[in-house]
Scaffold this motif. Structure first.
Motif, short mmCIF file in Angstrom:
data_model
loop_
_atom_site.label_atom_id
_atom_site.label_comp_id
_atom_site.label_asym_id
_atom_site.label_seq_id
_atom_site.Cartn_x
_atom_site.Cartn_y
_atom_site.Cartn_z
N PHE A 45 -20.23 -7.17 1.25
CA PHE A 45 -19.21 -7.41 0.23
C PHE A 45 -17.84 -7.64 0.86
O PHE A 45 -17.60 -7.34 2.04
CB PHE A 45 -19.14 -6.21 -0.72
CG PHE A 45 -18.83 -4.89 -0.05
CD1 PHE A 45 -17.53 -4.49 0.19
CD2 PHE A 45 -19.86 -4.06 0.37
CE1 PHE A 45 -17.25 -3.29 0.83
CE2 PHE A 45 -19.60 -2.85 1.01
CZ PHE A 45 -18.28 -2.46 1.24
N THR A 46 -16.96 -8.18 0.05
CA THR A 46 -15.56 -8.36 0.44
C THR A 46 -14.69 -7.52 -0.47
O THR A 46 -14.83 -7.57 -1.69
CB THR A 46 -15.13 -9.83 0.32
OG1 THR A 46 -15.93 -10.64 1.17
CG2 THR A 46 -13.66 -10.00 0.71
N TYR A 47 -13.81 -6.72 0.15
CA TYR A 47 -12.86 -5.89 -0.60
C TYR A 47 -11.52 -6.62 -0.61
O TYR A 47 -11.07 -7.14 0.41
CB TYR A 47 -12.72 -4.53 0.09
CG TYR A 47 -11.43 -3.80 -0.23
CD1 TYR A 47 -11.31 -3.02 -1.37
CD2 TYR A 47 -10.33 -3.90 0.63
CE1 TYR A 47 -10.13 -2.34 -1.65
CE2 TYR A 47 -9.14 -3.22 0.36
CZ TYR A 47 -9.04 -2.45 -0.79
OH TYR A 47 -7.87 -1.80 -1.06
N ILE A 48 -10.88 -6.67 -1.77
CA ILE A 48 -9.61 -7.38 -1.91
C ILE A 48 -8.59 -6.49 -2.62
O ILE A 48 -8.85 -6.00 -3.72
CB ILE A 48 -9.78 -8.68 -2.71
CG1 ILE A 48 -10.85 -9.57 -2.07
CG2 ILE A 48 -8.46 -9.44 -2.80
CD1 ILE A 48 -11.32 -10.70 -2.97
N GLN A 173 -1.98 -1.22 -9.51
CA GLN A 173 -2.75 -1.77 -8.40
C GLN A 173 -4.07 -2.36 -8.90
O GLN A 173 -4.70 -1.82 -9.80
CB GLN A 173 -3.03 -0.68 -7.37
CG GLN A 173 -3.66 -1.19 -6.08
CD GLN A 173 -3.84 -0.08 -5.07
OE1 GLN A 173 -4.21 1.04 -5.41
NE2 GLN A 173 -3.56 -0.37 -3.80
N ARG A 174 -4.45 -3.48 -8.31
CA ARG A 174 -5.72 -4.12 -8.66
C ARG A 174 -6.56 -4.30 -7.41
O ARG A 174 -6.11 -4.87 -6.41
CB ARG A 174 -5.47 -5.49 -9.31
CG ARG A 174 -4.75 -5.42 -10.64
CD ARG A 174 -4.66 -6.78 -11.29
NE ARG A 174 -3.97 -6.72 -12.57
CZ ARG A 174 -3.85 -7.75 -13.41
NH1 ARG A 174 -4.34 -8.94 -13.08
NH2 ARG A 174 -3.19 -7.61 -14.55
N LEU A 175 -7.78 -3.80 -7.47
CA LEU A 175 -8.70 -3.85 -6.34
C LEU A 175 -9.96 -4.60 -6.76
O LEU A 175 -10.48 -4.39 -7.85
CB LEU A 175 -9.07 -2.44 -5.88
CG LEU A 175 -7.90 -1.49 -5.62
CD1 LEU A 175 -8.43 -0.09 -5.33
CD2 LEU A 175 -7.04 -1.99 -4.48
N GLY A 176 -10.45 -5.47 -5.89
CA GLY A 176 -11.64 -6.24 -6.22
C GLY A 176 -12.71 -6.13 -5.16
O GLY A 176 -12.42 -5.90 -3.97
N PHE A 177 -13.96 -6.26 -5.58
CA PHE A 177 -15.10 -6.29 -4.67
C PHE A 177 -15.97 -7.47 -5.05
O PHE A 177 -16.32 -7.63 -6.22
CB PHE A 177 -15.92 -5.00 -4.76
CG PHE A 177 -15.19 -3.78 -4.28
CD1 PHE A 177 -15.31 -3.36 -2.96
CD2 PHE A 177 -14.39 -3.06 -5.13
CE1 PHE A 177 -14.63 -2.23 -2.52
CE2 PHE A 177 -13.71 -1.93 -4.70
CZ PHE A 177 -13.83 -1.52 -3.38
N LYS A 178 -16.31 -8.30 -4.08
CA LYS A 178 -17.15 -9.46 -4.33
C LYS A 178 -18.40 -9.37 -3.47
O LYS A 178 -18.31 -9.16 -2.26
CB LYS A 178 -16.39 -10.76 -4.02
CG LYS A 178 -17.19 -12.04 -4.25
CD LYS A 178 -16.33 -13.26 -4.03
CE LYS A 178 -15.92 -13.41 -2.58
NZ LYS A 178 -17.07 -13.82 -1.72
#
Length: 209
Positions: A45-48, A173-178
């Motif tokens: 995954f990618t953490y953003i 804060q906004r955190l994303g995982f793809k």
């Protein structure tokens, strides 16, 4: 770097516990059932972090209650009884007895199964990306003092796999995982879930059991 794993930690707790919208429930149940049929899986995954623009890569291998998680210079080993956190920068490993309740926030074995309590959920929208249809479900915590305002999960409409999720914190804060890749039913030796100090030259082991 450690705050990146903290962000990952929110993943487990945020999937926890939801109720209300019938279409959202159908989507989440189908997603959960898909993963529960697997004996094991590996996900990259990618953490953003949308605020700092920080982007990190990570991966997790899961088999039953066992998991191994790598991200931001840290590696977490859990063989179902003992959980060890290894920090590459300090060459240090901290050993604890595995407590499912305490480890829940960073436990990828629960990501797809613990959404049935503590959160309300609604179907948000259907979107198309690169010719594929995705359904987006929004989870809202029932607890007013939660640090998280909401979580959005994007699920492949056809195969019910998770494509991505986004965490909206009350702080703004906004955190994303793809999900970059997903391999179901991978062949993995149980020994790989236990930390082996002999493979880490000069490592300092802190045993807190």
């Amino acid at each position: 770097m450690r705050k990146a794993l903290v962000a990952m930690a929110l993943l487990g707790s945020l999937f926890a516990n939801a109720q209300n919208d019938k279409r959202a429930a159908t989507i989440l149940d189908a997603m959960s059932n898909k993963y529960k049929t697997m004996t094991s899986f590996k996900v990259a995954f990618t953490y953003i972090n949308e605020g700092t623009k920080e982007t990190l890569k990570g991966d997790a291998t899961v088999k039953g209650t066992k998991f191994r998680l790598k991200m931001a210079g840290q590696e977490i080993f859990n063989d179902g009884k003992i959980m060890t956190t290894y920090i590459k920068e300090s060459n240090e490993a901290t050993v604890n007895n595995y407590d499912p309740k305490e480890a829940g926030d960073i436990d990828p074995t629960k990501v797809y199964t613990i959404y049935k309590k503590g959160y309300k959920y609604t179907f948000l929208e259907e979107v198309t990306e690169a010719g594929k249809a995705y359904e987006v479900v929004e989870l809202t915590p029932e607890k007013k003092d939660s640090k998280v305002a909401k979580l959005q999960i994007k699920v492949d409409k056809k195969d019910k796999s998770v494509k991505s999720w986004k965490i909206f914190q009350r702080s703004g804060q906004r955190l994303g995982f793809k999900v970059d890749s997903f391999v179901p039913n991978v062949k993995v030796d149980d020994k790989s879930f236990a930390f082996d100090a002999s493979k880490y030259k000069g490592v300092e082991v802190i045993d807190l059991r």
